[in-house]
Design a protein around this motif. Structure first.
Motif, PDB file in Angstrom:
ATOM      1  N   LEU A 128       0.838  -1.201   0.000  1.00 57.21           N
ATOM      2  CA  LEU A 128       0.000   0.000   0.000  1.00 57.21           C
ATOM      3  C   LEU A 128       0.878   1.257   0.000  1.00 57.21           C
ATOM      4  O   LEU A 128       1.830   1.355   0.752  1.00 57.21           O
ATOM      5  CB  LEU A 128      -0.903   0.013   1.235  1.00 57.21           C
ATOM      6  CG  LEU A 128      -1.848   1.211   1.375  1.00 57.21           C
ATOM      7  CD1 LEU A 128      -2.909   1.201   0.283  1.00 57.21           C
ATOM      8  CD2 LEU A 128      -2.511   1.208   2.753  1.00 57.21           C
ATOM      9  N   ARG A 129       0.533   2.215  -0.852  1.00 60.41           N
ATOM     10  CA  ARG A 129       1.299   3.459  -0.898  1.00 60.41           C
ATOM     11  C   ARG A 129       0.356   4.645  -1.068  1.00 60.41           C
ATOM     12  O   ARG A 129      -0.823   4.472  -1.408  1.00 60.41           O
ATOM     13  CB  ARG A 129       2.320   3.436  -2.033  1.00 60.41           C
ATOM     14  CG  ARG A 129       1.710   3.378  -3.415  1.00 60.41           C
ATOM     15  CD  ARG A 129       2.787   3.289  -4.489  1.00 60.41           C
ATOM     16  NE  ARG A 129       2.225   3.311  -5.828  1.00 60.41           N
ATOM     17  CZ  ARG A 129       1.941   4.416  -6.501  1.00 60.41           C
ATOM     18  NH1 ARG A 129       2.137   5.609  -5.943  1.00 60.41           N
ATOM     19  NH2 ARG A 129       1.443   4.362  -7.722  1.00 60.41           N
ATOM     20  N   ILE A 130       0.876   5.811  -0.850  1.00 60.40           N
ATOM     21  CA  ILE A 130       0.100   7.029  -1.062  1.00 60.40           C
ATOM     22  C   ILE A 130       0.210   7.415  -2.532  1.00 60.40           C
ATOM     23  O   ILE A 130       1.292   7.735  -3.021  1.00 60.40           O
ATOM     24  CB  ILE A 130       0.585   8.175  -0.161  1.00 60.40           C
ATOM     25  CG1 ILE A 130       0.351   7.819   1.313  1.00 60.40           C
ATOM     26  CG2 ILE A 130      -0.144   9.472  -0.510  1.00 60.40           C
ATOM     27  CD1 ILE A 130       0.881   8.859   2.288  1.00 60.40           C
ATOM     28  N   GLU A 131      -0.903   7.328  -3.243  1.00 65.11           N
ATOM     29  CA  GLU A 131      -0.948   7.734  -4.651  1.00 65.11           C
ATOM     30  C   GLU A 131      -0.703   9.233  -4.761  1.00 65.11           C
ATOM     31  O   GLU A 131       0.031   9.708  -5.629  1.00 65.11           O
ATOM     32  CB  GLU A 131      -2.312   7.379  -5.238  1.00 65.11           C
ATOM     33  CG  GLU A 131      -2.468   7.691  -6.717  1.00 65.11           C
ATOM     34  CD  GLU A 131      -1.783   6.659  -7.591  1.00 65.11           C
ATOM     35  OE1 GLU A 131      -1.539   6.969  -8.772  1.00 65.11           O
ATOM     36  OE2 GLU A 131      -1.480   5.554  -7.100  1.00 65.11           O
ATOM     37  N   GLY A 132      -1.375   9.974  -3.881  1.00 58.12           N
ATOM     38  CA  GLY A 132      -1.189  11.418  -3.903  1.00 58.12           C
ATOM     39  C   GLY A 132      -2.136  12.112  -2.949  1.00 58.12           C
ATOM     40  O   GLY A 132      -3.134  11.543  -2.514  1.00 58.12           O
ATOM     41  N   VAL A 133      -1.779  13.331  -2.618  1.00 60.78           N
ATOM     42  CA  VAL A 133      -2.626  14.198  -1.799  1.00 60.78           C
ATOM     43  C   VAL A 133      -3.263  15.211  -2.736  1.00 60.78           C
ATOM     44  O   VAL A 133      -2.577  15.859  -3.534  1.00 60.78           O
ATOM     45  CB  VAL A 133      -1.805  14.902  -0.711  1.00 60.78           C
ATOM     46  CG1 VAL A 133      -2.661  15.883   0.075  1.00 60.78           C
ATOM     47  CG2 VAL A 133      -1.179  13.865   0.224  1.00 60.78           C
ATOM     48  N   LEU A 134      -4.584  15.315  -2.662  1.00 62.03           N
ATOM     49  CA  LEU A 134      -5.323  16.176  -3.581  1.00 62.03           C
ATOM     50  C   LEU A 134      -5.847  17.397  -2.845  1.00 62.03           C
ATOM     51  O   LEU A 134      -6.623  17.276  -1.891  1.00 62.03           O
ATOM     52  CB  LEU A 134      -6.490  15.408  -4.199  1.00 62.03           C
ATOM     53  CG  LEU A 134      -7.405  16.199  -5.138  1.00 62.03           C
ATOM     54  CD1 LEU A 134      -6.632  16.648  -6.385  1.00 62.03           C
ATOM     55  CD2 LEU A 134      -8.635  15.375  -5.517  1.00 62.03           C
ATOM     56  N   LEU A 135      -5.436  18.568  -3.280  1.00 62.49           N
ATOM     57  CA  LEU A 135      -5.920  19.817  -2.703  1.00 62.49           C
ATOM     58  C   LEU A 135      -7.304  20.121  -3.271  1.00 62.49           C
ATOM     59  O   LEU A 135      -7.494  20.176  -4.492  1.00 62.49           O
ATOM     60  CB  LEU A 135      -4.958  20.950  -3.039  1.00 62.49           C
ATOM     61  CG  LEU A 135      -3.561  20.811  -2.417  1.00 62.49           C
ATOM     62  CD1 LEU A 135      -2.568  21.718  -3.123  1.00 62.49           C
ATOM     63  CD2 LEU A 135      -3.598  21.121  -0.938  1.00 62.49           C
ATOM     64  N   THR A 136      -8.281  20.299  -2.386  1.00 58.57           N
ATOM     65  CA  THR A 136      -9.659  20.521  -2.813  1.00 58.57           C
ATOM     66  C   THR A 136     -10.221  21.809  -2.219  1.00 58.57           C
ATOM     67  O   THR A 136      -9.690  22.343  -1.244  1.00 58.57           O
ATOM     68  CB  THR A 136     -10.568  19.343  -2.386  1.00 58.57           C
ATOM     69  OG1 THR A 136     -10.633  19.299  -0.947  1.00 58.57           O
ATOM     70  CG2 THR A 136     -10.054  18.016  -2.914  1.00 58.57           C
ATOM     71  N   MET A 137     -11.301  22.274  -2.835  1.00 58.15           N
ATOM     72  CA  MET A 137     -12.080  23.404  -2.305  1.00 58.15           C
ATOM     73  C   MET A 137     -11.239  24.672  -2.151  1.00 58.15           C
ATOM     74  O   MET A 137     -11.418  25.438  -1.200  1.00 58.15           O
ATOM     75  CB  MET A 137     -12.726  23.042  -0.965  1.00 58.15           C
ATOM     76  CG  MET A 137     -13.623  21.843  -1.042  1.00 58.15           C
ATOM     77  SD  MET A 137     -14.400  21.478   0.559  1.00 58.15           S
ATOM     78  CE  MET A 137     -15.269  19.965   0.162  1.00 58.15           C
ATOM     79  N   LEU A 138     -10.333  24.886  -3.082  1.00 59.00           N
ATOM     80  CA  LEU A 138      -9.508  26.090  -3.010  1.00 59.00           C
ATOM     81  C   LEU A 138     -10.294  27.312  -3.457  1.00 59.00           C
ATOM     82  O   LEU A 138     -10.849  27.341  -4.552  1.00 59.00           O
ATOM     83  CB  LEU A 138      -8.264  25.943  -3.881  1.00 59.00           C
ATOM     84  CG  LEU A 138      -7.390  27.207  -3.977  1.00 59.00           C
ATOM     85  CD1 LEU A 138      -6.787  27.534  -2.619  1.00 59.00           C
ATOM     86  CD2 LEU A 138      -6.303  27.038  -5.026  1.00 59.00           C
ATOM     87  N   ASP A 139     -10.345  28.293  -2.606  1.00 64.24           N
ATOM     88  CA  ASP A 139     -10.878  29.611  -2.959  1.00 64.24           C
ATOM     89  C   ASP A 139      -9.682  30.543  -3.081  1.00 64.24           C
ATOM     90  O   ASP A 139      -9.132  31.000  -2.082  1.00 64.24           O
ATOM     91  CB  ASP A 139     -11.855  30.112  -1.889  1.00 64.24           C
ATOM     92  CG  ASP A 139     -12.536  31.414  -2.284  1.00 64.24           C
ATOM     93  OD1 ASP A 139     -12.046  32.089  -3.213  1.00 64.24           O
ATOM     94  OD2 ASP A 139     -13.555  31.768  -1.650  1.00 64.24           O
ATOM     95  N   GLY A 140      -9.258  30.784  -4.315  1.00 63.01           N
ATOM     96  CA  GLY A 140      -8.057  31.568  -4.560  1.00 63.01           C
ATOM     97  C   GLY A 140      -8.166  33.015  -4.152  1.00 63.01           C
ATOM     98  O   GLY A 140      -7.166  33.736  -4.159  1.00 63.01           O
TER      99      GLY A 140
END
Length: 261
Positions: free
Chosen positions: A182-194
């Motif tokens: 098992l590995r970390i595929e990736g961390v996804l940044l969500t709900m960004l209000d620029g």
């Protein structure tokens, strides 16, 4: 053989189900045969694809507890290359059911049930995405044991990293005892209000914390992502030209490229 990816974060409201639905649909549009496992008793991934309880006979609870075969529970959606095994409130009773089985069968492994079922169909798909509930209970542990990797959605808001260490400890536990690959595929940044400083500050903090594990794609906070599930559609079917559609299309390409495909 399918790559199995769990979408997991025990913190609620970070975009797990939104990501499961829209990444799966985007992978389908890229020609990848994709299956969603709705592993949340709220059934939001099922509802978000337009399914109601009258549309199916079996759900993921029936699969895991052996009431039906996994193939019997698969529903082909009307969206390209996308199928789902739905969930209902029945899933909330899985832990109780497992306790009963452990009392009668000393060889029963409660965290390995989903993996055994998925092994029967992995040759039929390119990707299997598991939408996990916001907890680190039995169903989520089943997902971690069954998966090749995890995607961790993290919202670009204050307290974004709350509980992440607990999740990472759970992943390490699964790696050491049940699923060493098992590995970390990736961390996804969500709900960004620029438009807000806090969103940009949290984004930088997360990138410092996870470094190259963070996907390049960032999912913005958009009305279309909120509206699409109420119409029973992924965002690429609801509004093909929206920024949300483009974002998840880019994420799908990132996921595929990480596999070298």
């Amino acid at each position: 053989m399918a790559k199995v990816i769990a979408i997991v974060n025990q913190k609620g409201g970070v975009g797990k189900t939104t990501t499961t639905i829209n990444l799966s649909a985007a992978l389908g549009n890229e020609g990848k045969k994709t299956l969603i496992i709705d592993l949340d008793s709220q059934g939001n991934a099922s509802n978000g694809l337009g399914l109601s309880i009258s549309d199916f006979t079996y759900d993921i609870y029936d699969v895991i507890t052996g009431a039906c075969s996994i193939k019997e529970a698969i529903i082909k959606t009307r969206f390209k290359n996308l199928s789902i095994i739905p969930s209902t409130i029945n899933l909330a009773g899985m832990e109780v059911e497992f306790v009963k089985k452990m009392l009668t069968d000393k060889d029963f492994k409660q965290n390995d049930q989903l993996r055994m079922k998925l092994n029967e169909i992995r040759d039929s798909y390119d990707y299997i995405l598991i939408d996990c509930q916001p907890s680190l209970g039995v169903s989520t542990m089943n997902a971690l044991v069954a998966s090749d990797s995890v995607i961790i959605p993290v919202q670009c808001e204050y307290y974004a990293l709350e509980g992440i260490n607990q999740l990472l400890n759970s992943i390490i536990l699964v790696q050491s005892q049940m699923n060493p690959d098992l590995r970390i595929e990736g961390v996804l940044l969500t709900m960004l209000d620029g438009r807000t400083n806090i969103g940009l500050e949290v984004m930088e903090e997360i990138r410092k914390y996870f470094k190259n594990k963070v996907f390049n794609t960032i999912i913005p906070r958009l009305v279309r992502l909120v509206e699409a599930p109420s119409h029973g559609k992924p965002v690429n079917a609801y509004d093909p030209t929206s920024r949300a559609t483009l974002a998840y299309a880019n994420l799908a390409k990132e996921v595929i490229s990480r596999d070298g495909n």
